[in-house]
Design a protein around this motif. Sequence first.
Motif, short mmCIF file in Angstrom:
data_model
loop_
_atom_site.label_atom_id
_atom_site.label_comp_id
_atom_site.label_asym_id
_atom_site.label_seq_id
_atom_site.Cartn_x
_atom_site.Cartn_y
_atom_site.Cartn_z
N HIS A 230 0.72 -1.37 -0.06
CA HIS A 230 0.16 0.08 -0.08
C HIS A 230 0.82 1.33 -0.06
O HIS A 230 0.36 2.18 -0.56
CB HIS A 230 -1.13 0.23 1.22
CG HIS A 230 -0.24 0.11 2.60
ND1 HIS A 230 0.32 -0.93 3.18
CD2 HIS A 230 -0.33 1.12 3.46
CE1 HIS A 230 0.83 -0.62 4.16
NE2 HIS A 230 0.47 0.56 4.40
N LYS B 182 0.57 4.14 -2.60
CA LYS B 182 0.25 5.68 -2.51
C LYS B 182 1.48 6.76 -2.74
O LYS B 182 1.12 7.55 -3.48
CB LYS B 182 0.25 5.54 -1.02
CG LYS B 182 0.03 7.03 -0.33
CD LYS B 182 0.00 6.80 1.36
CE LYS B 182 -0.56 8.09 1.97
NZ LYS B 182 -0.75 8.03 3.38
N ALA C 116 -4.71 2.12 -2.08
CA ALA C 116 -3.52 2.07 -1.13
C ALA C 116 -4.42 2.16 0.22
O ALA C 116 -3.79 1.40 1.22
CB ALA C 116 -2.92 3.25 -1.32
N SER C 117 -5.60 2.92 0.26
CA SER C 117 -6.27 2.86 1.50
C SER C 117 -6.89 1.26 1.98
O SER C 117 -6.99 0.95 3.02
CB SER C 117 -7.34 3.75 1.49
OG SER C 117 -8.27 3.86 2.43
N LEU D 193 -5.95 -1.63 0.73
CA LEU D 193 -4.74 -2.32 1.12
C LEU D 193 -4.15 -2.38 2.40
O LEU D 193 -3.80 -3.19 3.15
CB LEU D 193 -3.67 -2.22 -0.08
CG LEU D 193 -3.92 -2.68 -1.16
CD1 LEU D 193 -2.84 -2.15 -2.47
CD2 LEU D 193 -4.50 -4.17 -1.42
N ALA D 194 -4.13 -0.90 2.85
CA ALA D 194 -3.75 -0.45 4.23
C ALA D 194 -4.72 -1.11 5.36
O ALA D 194 -4.20 -1.71 6.51
CB ALA D 194 -3.37 0.98 4.43
#
Length: 145
Positions: free
Chosen positions: A64, A68, A121-122, A124-125
């Motif tokens: 992530h 990002k 990215a969010s 995956l985080a």
Amino acid sequence: MNETPMLQDNLTSQIEAALDTSDKTLDAISRVRETAALDGVLLADVLKLKDRIEGLTIFKNGEHVAVKELARRLEPVILAATTVHYISAEEWDINPPSEEKVVDPYGLAAIDLRNRLRDLASRLATIQNMLEAEKIAAELRGSES
């Protein structure tokens, strides 16, 4: 009370959401390629990401952060595609001076890709945090026994 099935269901739903976002990201990558918005190293990095998404290796720990960062690297492309027109007060009867932004089509494609990458990215985080929380909970449960 066993919370593992509930955690697994929630994790599965988060992974499904990330897969949906991955599909949308692949569509955005296709649009960026069609408009020739990117070139050089940035294009190569986007294509590497495309391969990782298609190969499902995007779910590796820490991925992530790379996604990002790639989204952040699109900002100069977006700025280059944006033209700002200032409208002076003399041209308006009532309204004060203002500005209007016009974005070229390749910039719109880059904006869409940036937004999709941020969303991916969010997601995956969130998955990484859930997995880490699960590990911590397992350790705490093990130390209580």
